[in-house]
Write a protein that holds these residues in place. Structure first.
Motif, PDB file in Angstrom:
ATOM      1  N   GLU A  47       0.813  -1.215   0.000  1.00 24.20           N
ATOM      2  CA  GLU A  47       0.000   0.000   0.000  1.00 24.20           C
ATOM      3  C   GLU A  47       0.851   1.273   0.000  1.00 24.20           C
ATOM      4  O   GLU A  47       0.383   2.328  -0.424  1.00 24.20           O
ATOM      5  CB  GLU A  47      -0.917  -0.018   1.224  1.00 24.20           C
ATOM      6  N   LEU A  56       6.889  -4.827  -5.569  1.00 21.87           N
ATOM      7  CA  LEU A  56       5.515  -5.265  -5.836  1.00 21.87           C
ATOM      8  C   LEU A  56       5.506  -6.637  -6.505  1.00 21.87           C
ATOM      9  O   LEU A  56       4.684  -7.493  -6.169  1.00 21.87           O
ATOM     10  CB  LEU A  56       4.781  -4.242  -6.710  1.00 21.87           C
ATOM     11  N   HIS A  79      -1.685   0.553  -7.412  1.00 21.30           N
ATOM     12  CA  HIS A  79      -0.441   1.191  -7.000  1.00 21.30           C
ATOM     13  C   HIS A  79       0.134   2.074  -8.114  1.00 21.30           C
ATOM     14  O   HIS A  79       0.274   1.643  -9.257  1.00 21.30           O
ATOM     15  CB  HIS A  79       0.589   0.139  -6.595  1.00 21.30           C
TER      16      HIS A  79
END
Length: 148
Positions: A47, A56, A79
């Motif tokens: 987040e 990620l 994101h």
């Protein structure tokens, strides 16, 4: 920065979670925290706006229960640092989940539909998978329609 230097000697899971938001943490620190055994710390890293595409990608390869996997996919899909490669991995995983009974990655599917990096035809195929609900199909089409 070495995260051990920022953590107290007697550590709790909460210390790791608080460390994600610490402004002294750099990309290496976030990458290290992404390997945490605590899923809530991993989700906090996903987040965080500072998390880069490589981290990620590593998070997507991690082990999560179904609920947290769906949450992670949605966070990655939304994101700002997620590039096309990361989004394609999230799309692939969302597609795989929609092929399984009882999984509901609907938020991820809709979030992916809003991303310019993905082509509409890449997203629309999600609508025809066995796990796609009517609400998800409508949400995907609305997200695609809102794109500039």
């Amino acid at each position: 920065m070495d995260i051990d230097a920022l953590l107290p000697r007697a550590r709790t899971p909460r210390h790791y979670l608080d460390l994600v938001a610490d402004p002294r943490i750099d990309q290496d620190g976030l990458h290290t925290l992404a390997r945490s055994p605590y899923s809530f710390v991993q989700l906090a890293v996903a987040e965080d706006i500072r998390t880069n595409a490589a981290t990620l990608t590593e998070l997507l390869a991690g082990e999560f229960d179904q609920w947290n996997r769906n949450h992670l996919l949605r966070l990655v899909a939304q994101h700002p640092q997620a590039d096309r490669g990361v989004l394609l991995k999230a799309l692939q995983e969302t597609e795989a989940l929609l092929r399984q009974a009882g999984t509901r990655p609907y938020g991820a599917a809709i979030a992916l539909a809003s991303r310019q990096e993905l082509e509409p035809h890449e997203i629309r195929r999600l609508k025809y998978l066995p796990g796609a609900s009517r609400r998800m199909r409508r949400g995907v089409e609305r997200a695609l329609a809102r794109r500039p």
